[in-house]
Design a protein around this motif. Structure first.
Motif, mmCIF file in Angstrom:
data_model
loop_
_atom_site.group_PDB
_atom_site.id
_atom_site.type_symbol
_atom_site.label_atom_id
_atom_site.label_comp_id
_atom_site.label_asym_id
_atom_site.label_seq_id
_atom_site.Cartn_x
_atom_site.Cartn_y
_atom_site.Cartn_z
ATOM 1 N N TYR A 89 0.847 -1.194 0.000
ATOM 2 C CA TYR A 89 0.000 0.000 0.000
ATOM 3 C C TYR A 89 0.878 1.239 0.000
ATOM 4 C CZ TYR A 89 -3.418 -3.511 1.003
ATOM 5 O OH TYR A 89 -4.199 -4.640 0.910
ATOM 6 N N LEU A 90 0.521 2.181 -0.888
ATOM 7 C CA LEU A 90 1.277 3.422 -1.049
ATOM 8 C C LEU A 90 0.362 4.588 -0.723
ATOM 9 C CD1 LEU A 90 3.929 4.789 -2.146
ATOM 10 C CD2 LEU A 90 2.730 4.939 -4.340
ATOM 11 N N LEU B 278 2.529 9.061 -3.774
ATOM 12 C CA LEU B 278 2.374 8.906 -5.225
ATOM 13 C C LEU B 278 2.344 10.270 -5.908
ATOM 14 C CD1 LEU B 278 1.839 7.343 -7.804
ATOM 15 C CD2 LEU B 278 -0.585 7.248 -7.172
ATOM 16 N N ALA B 279 1.609 11.224 -5.339
ATOM 17 C CA ALA B 279 1.535 12.564 -5.928
ATOM 18 C C ALA B 279 2.918 13.199 -6.033
ATOM 19 C CB ALA B 279 0.603 13.444 -5.109
ATOM 20 N N VAL C 251 5.927 2.532 -8.971
ATOM 21 C CA VAL C 251 5.867 3.401 -7.800
ATOM 22 C C VAL C 251 5.131 2.642 -6.703
ATOM 23 C CG1 VAL C 251 5.304 5.685 -6.921
ATOM 24 C CG2 VAL C 251 5.648 5.358 -9.368
ATOM 25 N N GLY C 252 5.854 2.304 -5.647
ATOM 26 C CA GLY C 252 5.232 1.568 -4.559
ATOM 27 C C GLY C 252 6.122 1.556 -3.338
ATOM 28 N N SER C 253 5.567 1.100 -2.241
ATOM 29 C CA SER C 253 6.318 1.078 -0.986
ATOM 30 C C SER C 253 7.223 -0.137 -0.878
ATOM 31 C CB SER C 253 5.342 1.085 0.196
ATOM 32 O OG SER C 253 4.601 -0.132 0.232
ATOM 33 N N GLY C 254 6.842 -1.243 -1.517
ATOM 34 C CA GLY C 254 7.598 -2.484 -1.401
ATOM 35 C C GLY C 254 7.367 -3.227 -0.106
ATOM 36 N N ALA C 255 6.524 -2.680 0.782
ATOM 37 C CA ALA C 255 6.254 -3.306 2.086
ATOM 38 C C ALA C 255 4.916 -4.022 2.032
ATOM 39 C CB ALA C 255 6.240 -2.246 3.187
#
Length: 309
Positions: free
Chosen positions: A209-210, A215-216, A236-240
């Protein structure tokens, strides 16, 4: 720069317009022609001016001139896309082509999706992973990506495609309104607006979840960095990652309320989908700073409860 944001009154578009205005850009937000009279705010953030237009009626689109475009207007529901695939291709592909033909700008950032990858085994997913969309939604976004990138290769513009995974969180008291997604639906159950949350299978599917504001920030960096003739693609992401069960437990902790669940049959879906965002980190210096799950949930809960009065 003077920038046009399509989908500017939507969940992500609002956050992007807000960030662009805060960065000092002159921002126009596209408002659908059939949305009634264009109010001065039209549901847009401070500093964003509404302009009327419809991506499927190219003659009525604003011509600018614009230095940049952030294209976020799209249909986005995966399951609905199986029921109405032609509607998704018309909106997401033809709408993008119409925009490219009508609005001439040196820079374009296109909002795409991890759905273009389908369900790859390699995790986390890098941009080099072969595209294999498993839904009409994902296929329509991939086709639109290709139109954007080939357009950029003519030298007409510089383009960045941003592929996002799961976006959540709140800015300016505006949370994600789409209760087909996990966090908004779990919060609606916690608020008593729905009796239970349906969980497919054992609840062990892992997603990331980002925060929408993170993201903006990526959109602003991408728009400012790209040059005519370039085309880039970034995840584009959190990787978590967090399992469905973990998200539900986090919602209960943050809200202090129970989230009753109802188990449904498992769906054919990837057990894990995670983002490799190392490229945008290295090239643009982007980092998620608000994407810890408790912060995402807390902000969304506050927005929901304030909206309910």
């Amino acid at each position: 720069m003077r920038v046009l944001v399509t989908g500017a009154a939507g969940y992500i578009g609002y956050a992007v317009g807000r960030r662009l205005a805060a960065a000092g850009h002159e921002v126009d937000g596209l408002v659908r022609r059939d949305a009634g009279p264009v109010r001065r705010d039209a549901g847009l953030p401070d500093g964003v001016r509404p302009v009327r237009g419809d991506l499927l009626v190219p003659d009525g689109l604003p011509r600018g001139p614009y230095d940049g475009v952030c294209h976020l207007a799209a249909l986005t529901r995966v399951r609905e896309s199986f029921e109405r695939p032609l509607r998704y291709f018309a909106a997401n592909v033809q709408g993008t082509v119409n925009l490219l033909e009508a609005v001439h700008a040196d820079r374009l950032v296109f909002g795409s999706t991890a759905a273009v990858y389908g369900t790859p085994e390699r995790q986390p997913i890098p941009e080099s992973e072969a595209a294999a969309p498993a839904s009409p939604y994902g296929a329509s976004k991939l086709a639109a990506e290709q139109a954007v990138r080939f357009h950029a290769r003519t030298g007409a513009a510089g383009a960045v495609v941003l592929r996002t995974f799961n976006v959540a969180g709140s800015v300016d008291g505006r949370a994600d309104p789409d209760e087909t997604r996990l966090i908004p639906k779990a919060l609606a159950v916690a608020a008593g607006r729905a009796p239970h949350l349906d969980v497919n299978g054992d609840g062990l599917a892992v997603r990331e979840y980002l925060h929408v504001d993170d993201l903006a920030a990526a959109y602003v960096l991408a728009l400012e960095a790209v040059r005519p003739g370039e085309d880039r693609v970034y995840n584009v992401g959190s990787g978590a990652g967090a399992a469905v069960r973990e998200v539900i437990a986090a919602v209960e902790r943050v809200t202090g309320r129970p989230v009753p669940t109802r188990r449904r049959p498992a769906r054919p879906e990837a057990p894990v989908l995670l983002c490799d965002a190392s490229a945008i980190r290295a090239d643009l210096g982007w980092r998620p700073v608000r994407s810890a799950l408790p912060e995402i949930i807390a902000g969304s809960w506050s927005a929901l409860t304030c909206a309910d009065g």
